[in-house]
Write a protein that holds these residues in place. Structure first.
Motif, PDB file in Angstrom:
ATOM      1  N   ALA A 308     -44.440   7.643  63.307  1.00  0.00           N
ATOM      2  CA  ALA A 308     -43.286   8.279  63.954  1.00  0.00           C
ATOM      3  C   ALA A 308     -43.746   9.430  64.847  1.00  0.00           C
ATOM      4  N   LEU A 309     -44.725  10.184  64.385  1.00  0.00           N
ATOM      5  CA  LEU A 309     -45.279  11.265  65.205  1.00  0.00           C
ATOM      6  C   LEU A 309     -45.896  10.706  66.492  1.00  0.00           C
ATOM      7  N   GLN A 310     -46.604   9.608  66.366  1.00  0.00           N
ATOM      8  CA  GLN A 310     -47.194   8.991  67.558  1.00  0.00           C
ATOM      9  C   GLN A 310     -46.119   8.579  68.550  1.00  0.00           C
ATOM     10  N   ARG A 311     -45.017   8.009  68.052  1.00  0.00           N
ATOM     11  CA  ARG A 311     -43.916   7.622  68.943  1.00  0.00           C
ATOM     12  C   ARG A 311     -43.299   8.839  69.616  1.00  0.00           C
ATOM     13  N   ALA A 312     -43.352   9.986  68.933  1.00  0.00           N
ATOM     14  CA  ALA A 312     -42.768  11.213  69.482  1.00  0.00           C
ATOM     15  C   ALA A 312     -43.725  11.950  70.413  1.00  0.00           C
ATOM     16  N   GLY A 313     -44.937  11.439  70.560  1.00  0.00           N
ATOM     17  CA  GLY A 313     -45.903  12.079  71.442  1.00  0.00           C
ATOM     18  C   GLY A 313     -46.799  13.079  70.744  1.00  0.00           C
ATOM     19  N   VAL A 314     -46.975  12.919  69.437  1.00  0.00           N
ATOM     20  CA  VAL A 314     -47.840  13.815  68.661  1.00  0.00           C
ATOM     21  C   VAL A 314     -49.012  12.995  68.131  1.00  0.00           C
ATOM     22  N   THR A 315     -50.218  13.370  68.527  1.00  0.00           N
ATOM     23  CA  THR A 315     -51.425  12.675  68.083  1.00  0.00           C
ATOM     24  C   THR A 315     -51.928  13.294  66.784  1.00  0.00           C
ATOM     25  N   VAL A 316     -52.230  12.451  65.812  1.00  0.00           N
ATOM     26  CA  VAL A 316     -52.824  12.908  64.552  1.00  0.00           C
ATOM     27  C   VAL A 316     -54.218  12.305  64.457  1.00  0.00           C
ATOM     28  N   THR A 317     -55.216  13.144  64.211  1.00  0.00           N
ATOM     29  CA  THR A 317     -56.594  12.647  64.229  1.00  0.00           C
ATOM     30  C   THR A 317     -56.938  11.830  62.986  1.00  0.00           C
ATOM     31  N   ALA A 318     -56.209  12.013  61.903  1.00  0.00           N
ATOM     32  CA  ALA A 318     -56.501  11.278  60.677  1.00  0.00           C
ATOM     33  C   ALA A 318     -56.157   9.809  60.833  1.00  0.00           C
ATOM     34  N   VAL A 319     -56.839   8.966  60.070  1.00  0.00           N
ATOM     35  CA  VAL A 319     -56.530   7.535  60.046  1.00  0.00           C
ATOM     36  C   VAL A 319     -55.140   7.355  59.424  1.00  0.00           C
ATOM     37  N   PRO A 320     -54.249   6.587  60.053  1.00  0.00           N
ATOM     38  CA  PRO A 320     -52.868   6.485  59.553  1.00  0.00           C
ATOM     39  C   PRO A 320     -52.740   5.839  58.177  1.00  0.00           C
ATOM     40  N   THR A 321     -53.573   4.863  57.894  1.00  0.00           N
ATOM     41  CA  THR A 321     -53.447   4.151  56.622  1.00  0.00           C
ATOM     42  C   THR A 321     -54.331   4.794  55.561  1.00  0.00           C
ATOM     43  N   GLY A 322     -54.134   4.324  54.333  1.00  0.00           N
ATOM     44  CA  GLY A 322     -54.931   4.853  53.243  1.00  0.00           C
ATOM     45  C   GLY A 322     -54.093   5.663  52.281  1.00  0.00           C
ATOM     46  N   PRO A 323     -54.714   6.182  51.239  1.00  0.00           N
ATOM     47  CA  PRO A 323     -53.970   6.928  50.222  1.00  0.00           C
ATOM     48  C   PRO A 323     -53.457   8.259  50.739  1.00  0.00           C
ATOM     49  N   ASN A 324     -52.449   8.775  50.072  1.00  0.00           N
ATOM     50  CA  ASN A 324     -51.933  10.096  50.382  1.00  0.00           C
ATOM     51  C   ASN A 324     -52.948  11.149  49.916  1.00  0.00           C
ATOM     52  N   PRO A 325     -53.447  12.004  50.824  1.00  0.00           N
ATOM     53  CA  PRO A 325     -54.482  12.983  50.448  1.00  0.00           C
ATOM     54  C   PRO A 325     -53.897  14.194  49.719  1.00  0.00           C
ATOM     55  N   ALA A 326     -53.426  13.983  48.490  1.00  0.00           N
ATOM     56  CA  ALA A 326     -52.721  15.031  47.752  1.00  0.00           C
ATOM     57  C   ALA A 326     -53.584  16.256  47.499  1.00  0.00           C
ATOM     58  N   ALA A 327     -54.909  16.090  47.496  1.00  0.00           N
ATOM     59  CA  ALA A 327     -55.799  17.236  47.263  1.00  0.00           C
ATOM     60  C   ALA A 327     -55.671  18.295  48.354  1.00  0.00           C
ATOM     61  N   LEU A 328     -55.114  17.936  49.509  1.00  0.00           N
ATOM     62  CA  LEU A 328     -54.956  18.887  50.612  1.00  0.00           C
ATOM     63  C   LEU A 328     -53.697  19.744  50.476  1.00  0.00           C
ATOM     64  N   LEU A 329     -52.863  19.454  49.488  1.00  0.00           N
ATOM     65  CA  LEU A 329     -51.601  20.186  49.354  1.00  0.00           C
ATOM     66  C   LEU A 329     -51.839  21.637  48.940  1.00  0.00           C
ATOM     67  N   PRO A 330     -51.080  22.560  49.512  1.00  0.00           N
ATOM     68  CA  PRO A 330     -51.118  23.942  49.028  1.00  0.00           C
ATOM     69  C   PRO A 330     -50.431  24.030  47.659  1.00  0.00           C
ATOM     70  N   ALA A 331     -50.417  25.208  47.081  1.00  0.00           N
ATOM     71  CA  ALA A 331     -49.744  25.398  45.799  1.00  0.00           C
ATOM     72  C   ALA A 331     -48.279  24.991  45.922  1.00  0.00           C
ATOM     73  N   LYS A 332     -47.760  24.415  44.858  1.00  0.00           N
ATOM     74  CA  LYS A 332     -46.388  23.932  44.873  1.00  0.00           C
ATOM     75  C   LYS A 332     -45.420  25.069  45.156  1.00  0.00           C
ATOM     76  N   ASP A 333     -44.437  24.805  46.010  1.00  0.00           N
ATOM     77  CA  ASP A 333     -43.373  25.751  46.361  1.00  0.00           C
ATOM     78  C   ASP A 333     -43.923  27.023  47.020  1.00  0.00           C
ATOM     79  N   SER A 334     -45.041  26.887  47.739  1.00  0.00           N
ATOM     80  CA  SER A 334     -45.649  28.073  48.368  1.00  0.00           C
ATOM     81  C   SER A 334     -45.493  28.081  49.882  1.00  0.00           C
ATOM     82  N   TYR A 335     -44.598  27.270  50.424  1.00  0.00           N
ATOM     83  CA  TYR A 335     -44.495  27.120  51.873  1.00  0.00           C
ATOM     84  C   TYR A 335     -43.741  28.291  52.497  1.00  0.00           C
ATOM     85  N   PRO A 336     -44.355  29.019  53.443  1.00  0.00           N
ATOM     86  CA  PRO A 336     -43.630  30.105  54.145  1.00  0.00           C
ATOM     87  C   PRO A 336     -42.515  29.523  55.015  1.00  0.00           C
TER      88      PRO A 336
END
Length: 533
Positions: A308-336
């Motif tokens: 969807a990001l690609q359709r909107a004109g946003v390039t993501v360098t990561a490979v689209p397929t594959g597992p969800n990289p949950a290890a990259l998540l910040p602490a739960k409920d810590s989003y500013p």
């Protein structure tokens, strides 16, 4: 190995052939006709007993309770504290637990955050999509804020694996919410993400229920809809179309066309991850919808969002397929708050409850159990069952008269008494969400799973009730109705308001077609009650 040849919705699906619009319901055994209005409890009891004493119920157990909704007076009853495997009427407890804790006006908010540094139009870091437990996530949404649902003979796509005809795709674009969020990312000035996209699915721990996996993130209700079209004649090739289309899955057909007079029997398998294959036979004529459950909702949503990001004109360098990289998540409920780039806002909870109850949506009811658990401070969906008991006992149900092992009523360990459900339906009228709850129930002859049932009956439009059943078969070609039930509200012929629960269990049947009469008999009982008072 036990075979469940039909889900709970079959109560009304199979009833179609017996008592749909334009025809009279079948005779419910000797004396099966409803007594005339106001004929009293003696005639009613006799009419109900005549149904119960037909030969098919020789080994069965019956129970029912009819209460005056206002006073609680017992009008008629039989085995009111006996336990039954009630099936989908158990959804009553799941949706009420969620309504009690969230309120009917609660809306699901699914945000996307940036986690990194933005310089110009480039984000160095990740985008995080936070799952909120939004079942439809942009699908089904109507202009008035409600959610569309199917009315029989149309069947919700969640039942497309049952073998019954009439399953349809839900209204709307299953990727609309992701497209909306992708547009928000672009509007925030981001055209490139040097990093990844991560789905935060930590609202609760994904849980495998009897009807499938329930997760905090949903795309197309976590189903791949596959429309199979037959060839023009037997032996010709079949064609397919499916949605949503992402890089996560390929779909192919090996199904064959048979004569229009033969049966459609399609299966979907996943011989290797991400490769779906349709096999079996389809009768020449109209297309048939089949579905396959998405096995990893977080990974699927991640891929779909990157696309969807690609359709909107946003390039993501990561490979689209594959597992969800949950290890990259910040602490739960810590989003500013400043890092929120967009948010999809759903219809309100009342609309979701209506969808779940009108079509008897199994995984939707299980989701309500998980959400109730969250409100207790737990991420374990099993704790939502504790919340269901707390809600029920707070509304007059004795704790030893209802035992829920899932939200949908598909776990055959679950048990409930007629007293428990009839009492609950009476006392829930005092709850703040009473109107929303009552309006969510299918209406006889009008909508949902009762849309074309007894449309010509004098009770049409006067009965709101949840239907439920559990039917299983053995490898020896034996079939038994473990339970079949109705629970809800009746506006009697006199205008008197009633609450009811009717249940039968342990009914051996010779063929699936015979189940038609079991469901027709219970429908006749409800009509008899409506006419008697």
């Amino acid at each position: 190995m036990t075979r469940r040849w039909t889900p709970m919705l079959a109560l009304v699906v199979l009833l179609l052939s017996a008592c749909t619009s334009g025809g009279e319901p079948p005779a419910a055994g000797a004396g099966g006709e409803a007594p005339p209005p106001g004929n009293g409890t003696a005639a009613l009891t006799a009419a109900l007993l005549a149904i119960e004493q037909t030969p098919r119920y020789q080994q069965a157990d019956w129970g029912y309770l009819v209460l005056d909704q206002q006073s609680g007076e017992v009008l008629v009853s039989q085995n009111p504290v006996s336990m039954f495997d009630a099936g989908s009427t158990m959804k009553t407890f799941a949706v009420s637990a969620a309504l009690d804790r969230y309120g009917s006006d609660y809306v699901f908010r699914t945000p996307v955050y940036r986690a990194g540094t933005q310089s110009g139009d480039t984000l160095t870091g990740n985008l995080v999509l936070v799952g909120s437990g939004d079942l439809s996530f942009g699908l089904r949404k109507e202009p008035d804020g409600s959610l569309s649902y199917e009315n029989l003979p149309a069947i919700d796509h969640s039942y497309a694996t049952t073998g019954f005809p009439g399953a349809v795709e839900p209204q709307g674009d299953p990727l609309s919410a992701l497209n909306e969020l992708a547009a928000s990312v672009k509007a925030a000035g981001i055209s490139r993400v040097n990093g990844d996209v991560v789905v935060d699915d930590r609202l609760f721990t994904p849980h495998e229920f009897p009807d499938g996996l329930v997760s905090p993130i949903w795309v197309n209700e976590n189903l791949i809809d596959i429309k199979v079209a037959p060839g023009a004649a037997a032996g010709q090739a079949t064609t397919i179309d499916w949605r949503p289309r992402t890089a996560s899955y390929t779909v192919e057909t090996q199904a064959t066309t048979v004569a229009a007079t033969e049966s459609t029997a399609l299966q979907v398998t996943e011989p290797t991850p991400g490769r779906l294959v349709v096999t079996g036979t389809i009768a020449a004529g109209a297309p048939t919808l089949v579905v396959s459950e998405i096995t990893d909702p977080s990974a699927f949503a991640r891929t779909a969002f990157i696309e969807a990001l690609q359709r909107a004109g946003v390039t993501v360098t990561a490979v689209p397929t594959g597992p969800n990289p949950a290890a990259l998540l910040p602490a739960k409920d810590s989003y500013p708050a400043a890092d929120k780039l967009g948010e999809h806002v759903s219809a309100n909870l009342g609309a979701y409850v209506t969808l779940i109850m009108k079509v008897s949506y199994n995984r939707g009811a299980d989701l309500m159990t998980c959400l109730a658990a969250v409100k207790t401070g737990s991420t374990d969906c099993e704790q939502g069952l504790v919340a269901e008991v707390d809600t029920a006992t707070g509304l007059g149900v004795a704790k030893d008269q209802m035992f829920a092992f899932d939200g949908a009523g598909s776990d055959d360990r679950s048990r409930v008494t007629p007293t428990a459900l009839a009492t609950f339906y009476k006392d829930v009228t005092r709850a703040p969400y009473a109107t929303v709850f009552a309006d969510s129930l299918p209406i006889l002859g009008k909508d949902g799973t009762l849309a074309n049932v007894l449309t010509d009956s004098p009770a049409a439009g006067k009965i709101r009730m949840k239907t439920g059943n559990r039917v299983v078969g053995t490898e020896a070609d034996q079939i038994i109705v473990l339970g079949n039930s109705l629970a809800g509200y009746i506006e009697a012929a006199s205008g008197r308001k009633l609450t009811i629960m009717i249940a039968v269990g342990n009914v051996p049947i010779a063929t699936p077609a015979e189940f038609t009469q079991v469901t027709a008999d219970q429908a006749q009982m409800a009509v008899a009650i409506q006419q008697a008072f």
